[in-house]
Design a protein around this motif. Structure first.
Motif, PDB file in Angstrom:
ATOM      1  N   GLN A 204     -14.170  -1.104   1.615  1.00 25.52           N
ATOM      2  CA  GLN A 204     -14.037  -0.473   0.303  1.00 25.52           C
ATOM      3  C   GLN A 204     -14.249   0.880   0.406  1.00 25.52           C
ATOM      4  O   GLN A 204     -13.538   1.634  -0.387  1.00 25.52           O
ATOM      5  CB  GLN A 204     -14.903  -1.143  -0.730  1.00 25.52           C
ATOM      6  CG  GLN A 204     -14.659  -0.785  -1.880  1.00 25.52           C
ATOM      7  CD  GLN A 204     -15.619  -1.434  -2.848  1.00 25.52           C
ATOM      8  OE1 GLN A 204     -16.552  -1.849  -2.806  1.00 25.52           O
ATOM      9  NE2 GLN A 204     -15.333  -1.570  -4.181  1.00 25.52           N
TER      10      GLN A 204
ATOM     11  N   SER B 202       0.655   5.772  -0.742  1.00 25.59           N
ATOM     12  CA  SER B 202      -0.131   7.079  -1.081  1.00 25.59           C
ATOM     13  C   SER B 202       0.139   7.321  -2.780  1.00 25.59           C
ATOM     14  O   SER B 202       0.993   6.802  -3.080  1.00 25.59           O
ATOM     15  CB  SER B 202       0.170   8.051  -0.114  1.00 25.59           C
ATOM     16  OG  SER B 202       1.543   8.519  -0.421  1.00 25.59           O
ATOM     17  N   GLN B 203      -0.417   8.307  -3.061  1.00 26.74           N
ATOM     18  CA  GLN B 203       0.108   8.801  -4.361  1.00 26.74           C
ATOM     19  C   GLN B 203       1.177   9.394  -4.722  1.00 26.74           C
ATOM     20  O   GLN B 203       2.201   8.954  -5.169  1.00 26.74           O
ATOM     21  CB  GLN B 203      -1.077   9.747  -4.953  1.00 26.74           C
ATOM     22  CG  GLN B 203      -2.443   9.082  -5.372  1.00 26.74           C
ATOM     23  CD  GLN B 203      -3.461   9.999  -5.693  1.00 26.74           C
ATOM     24  OE1 GLN B 203      -3.171  11.374  -5.475  1.00 26.74           O
ATOM     25  NE2 GLN B 203      -4.585   9.740  -6.229  1.00 26.74           N
TER      26      GLN B 203
ATOM     27  N   ALA C 193       1.023  -1.407  -0.070  1.00 28.43           N
ATOM     28  CA  ALA C 193      -0.068   0.012   0.067  1.00 28.43           C
ATOM     29  C   ALA C 193       0.711   1.077  -0.175  1.00 28.43           C
ATOM     30  O   ALA C 193       1.755   1.300   0.685  1.00 28.43           O
ATOM     31  CB  ALA C 193      -0.828   0.068   1.254  1.00 28.43           C
TER      32      ALA C 193
ATOM     33  N   GLY D  39      -7.967   7.037   0.385  1.00 28.56           N
ATOM     34  CA  GLY D  39      -6.865   6.908  -1.153  1.00 28.56           C
ATOM     35  C   GLY D  39      -6.011   5.924  -0.810  1.00 28.56           C
ATOM     36  O   GLY D  39      -4.838   5.758  -1.348  1.00 28.56           O
TER      37      GLY D  39
ATOM     38  N   GLN E  81     -11.281   4.085  -0.405  1.00 21.46           N
ATOM     39  CA  GLN E  81     -11.465   4.843  -1.419  1.00 21.46           C
ATOM     40  C   GLN E  81     -11.372   6.369  -0.662  1.00 21.46           C
ATOM     41  O   GLN E  81     -10.730   7.191  -1.271  1.00 21.46           O
ATOM     42  CB  GLN E  81     -12.779   4.911  -1.976  1.00 21.46           C
ATOM     43  CG  GLN E  81     -12.783   3.472  -2.728  1.00 21.46           C
ATOM     44  CD  GLN E  81     -14.054   3.425  -3.336  1.00 21.46           C
ATOM     45  OE1 GLN E  81     -15.175   3.941  -3.037  1.00 21.46           O
ATOM     46  NE2 GLN E  81     -14.306   2.474  -4.383  1.00 21.46           N
TER      47      GLN E  81
ATOM     48  N   SER F 164      -4.882   2.535  -1.844  1.00 23.01           N
ATOM     49  CA  SER F 164      -5.183   1.483  -3.166  1.00 23.01           C
ATOM     50  C   SER F 164      -4.114   0.370  -3.308  1.00 23.01           C
ATOM     51  O   SER F 164      -4.369  -0.622  -3.956  1.00 23.01           O
ATOM     52  CB  SER F 164      -4.961   2.289  -4.427  1.00 23.01           C
ATOM     53  OG  SER F 164      -3.515   2.815  -4.244  1.00 23.01           O
ATOM     54  N   GLY F 165      -3.412   0.118  -2.224  1.00 19.83           N
ATOM     55  CA  GLY F 165      -2.680  -1.346  -1.966  1.00 19.83           C
ATOM     56  C   GLY F 165      -2.440  -1.705  -0.639  1.00 19.83           C
ATOM     57  O   GLY F 165      -2.957  -0.912   0.142  1.00 19.83           O
TER      58      GLY F 165
ATOM     59  N   ILE G  42      -8.364  -6.827  -2.942  1.00 20.78           N
ATOM     60  CA  ILE G  42      -8.044  -6.177  -4.115  1.00 20.78           C
ATOM     61  C   ILE G  42      -7.448  -7.029  -5.259  1.00 20.78           C
ATOM     62  O   ILE G  42      -7.409  -6.603  -6.372  1.00 20.78           O
ATOM     63  CB  ILE G  42      -7.468  -4.677  -3.865  1.00 20.78           C
ATOM     64  CG1 ILE G  42      -6.081  -5.096  -3.396  1.00 20.78           C
ATOM     65  CG2 ILE G  42      -8.274  -3.809  -3.171  1.00 20.78           C
ATOM     66  CD1 ILE G  42      -5.328  -3.861  -3.114  1.00 20.78           C
TER      67      ILE G  42
END
Length: 287
Positions: A239, A4-5, A2, A246, A243, A248-249, A168
């Motif tokens: 979920q 972050s952007q 996981a 943020g 979201q 996504s992993g 995921i």
């Protein structure tokens, strides 16, 4: 794993690419850098500053652009150590921004993150510090981190760990998550959770049920409960919160408003250090 952007961008960009980005940023701020550096640089800076002020009134001509590029290039070639200073400050600034965003997101979603009664837990249900883990049973990093999480639970009797099933990677991951959540109804979530993460190979519903059956759980009841409304609601809740945050992993850990993306080699040490820091500060204000 996981991330972050910002962390994702930073981890996937190699050093040469980051330096290329820094060159672009440096060019944009060249006037300020040059003006602030040494006698000769100051003289060169005056030319850049004058050109910059002129640009406020009219676009640069091609000749002006070439002149600025030459001055900046010469200065940076003679002072390459600036890149290290700029890189350090840039990453520091971005980390501060990311930290502030995370703090806000945690506060806004604290109830779902730390206090959702339907979420499976381990450790002390009345713990003074809550650790949250988002994970997937088919995630290799999650499997690697299991021992560190177990060690934290064993060595710190005041810690509460909340598990967020975030399947995921595959449909099999979701099926395994459903089996684990169904096991919660039989009071065996932690046992099944540990066994699933300790298993070898890819997990799905069939293999997860087999593992749970060997632990003595009622398989027929598991099959009925894994498609229940309660299990559906928990998966949808996780979920949704992922979201909003943020995420996504997997794995992704939260200790208060401090995040640990992935499963570093010193995961237990990082978790324990964040827990201690919160205690030393008077406790978790959001947990």
């Amino acid at each position: 794993m996981a991330v972050s952007q910002f962390d994702a961008v930073r981890s996937h960009l190699g050093r040469p690419h980051r330096l290329a980005i820094l060159v672009a940023l440096t060019l944009a701020g060249a006037a300020a850098l040059v003006v602030a550096s040494g006698p000769r640089a100051a003289a060169e800076g005056e030319a850049v500053k004058a050109a910059t002020e002129a640009a406020a009134k009219a676009p640069f001509s091609e000749e002006q652009k070439a002149g600025i590029r030459d001055v900046v290039r010469e200065y940076l070639l003679k002072n390459p150590e600036l890149f290290l200073d700029i890189q350090s400050e840039l990453e520091k600034k971005l980390e501060e921004i990311q930290s502030a965003r995370l703090e806000t997101a945690v506060k806004e979603n604290a109830a779902d993150l730390f206090r959702r009664s339907e979420a499976p837990i381990a450790g002390n249900p009345q713990g003074d510090i809550t650790v949250v883990e988002f994970f997937d049973y088919n995630c290799g990093y999650c499997k690697r981190g299991l021992g560190d999480v177990a060690k934290l639970i064993e060595t710190d009797k005041k810690v509460k760990v909340v598990f967020k099933e975030l399947p995921i990677l595959s449909k099999g991951s979701e099926e395994a998550a459903r089996v684990a959540l169904a096991a919660k109804k039989q009071g065996k979530y932690w046992e099944v959770h540990s066994a699933l993460l300790s298993s070898k190979g890819k997990l799905d519903g069939e293999s997860a049920l087999g593992i749970a059956g060997k632990l003595g759980l009622d398989v027929a009841k598991l099959k009925a409960d894994m498609t229940s409304a309660e299990v559906d609601a928990e998966l949808l809740s996780v979920q949704g919160i992922a979201q909003k945050m943020g995420i996504s992993g997997t794995p992704y850990f939260l200790v208060g408003d401090k995040a640990i993306p992935g499963a570093p080699e010193n995961l237990h040490e990082q978790l324990a250090a964040h827990v201690k820091s919160l205690r030393d500060a008077g406790g978790c204000q959001v947990c």
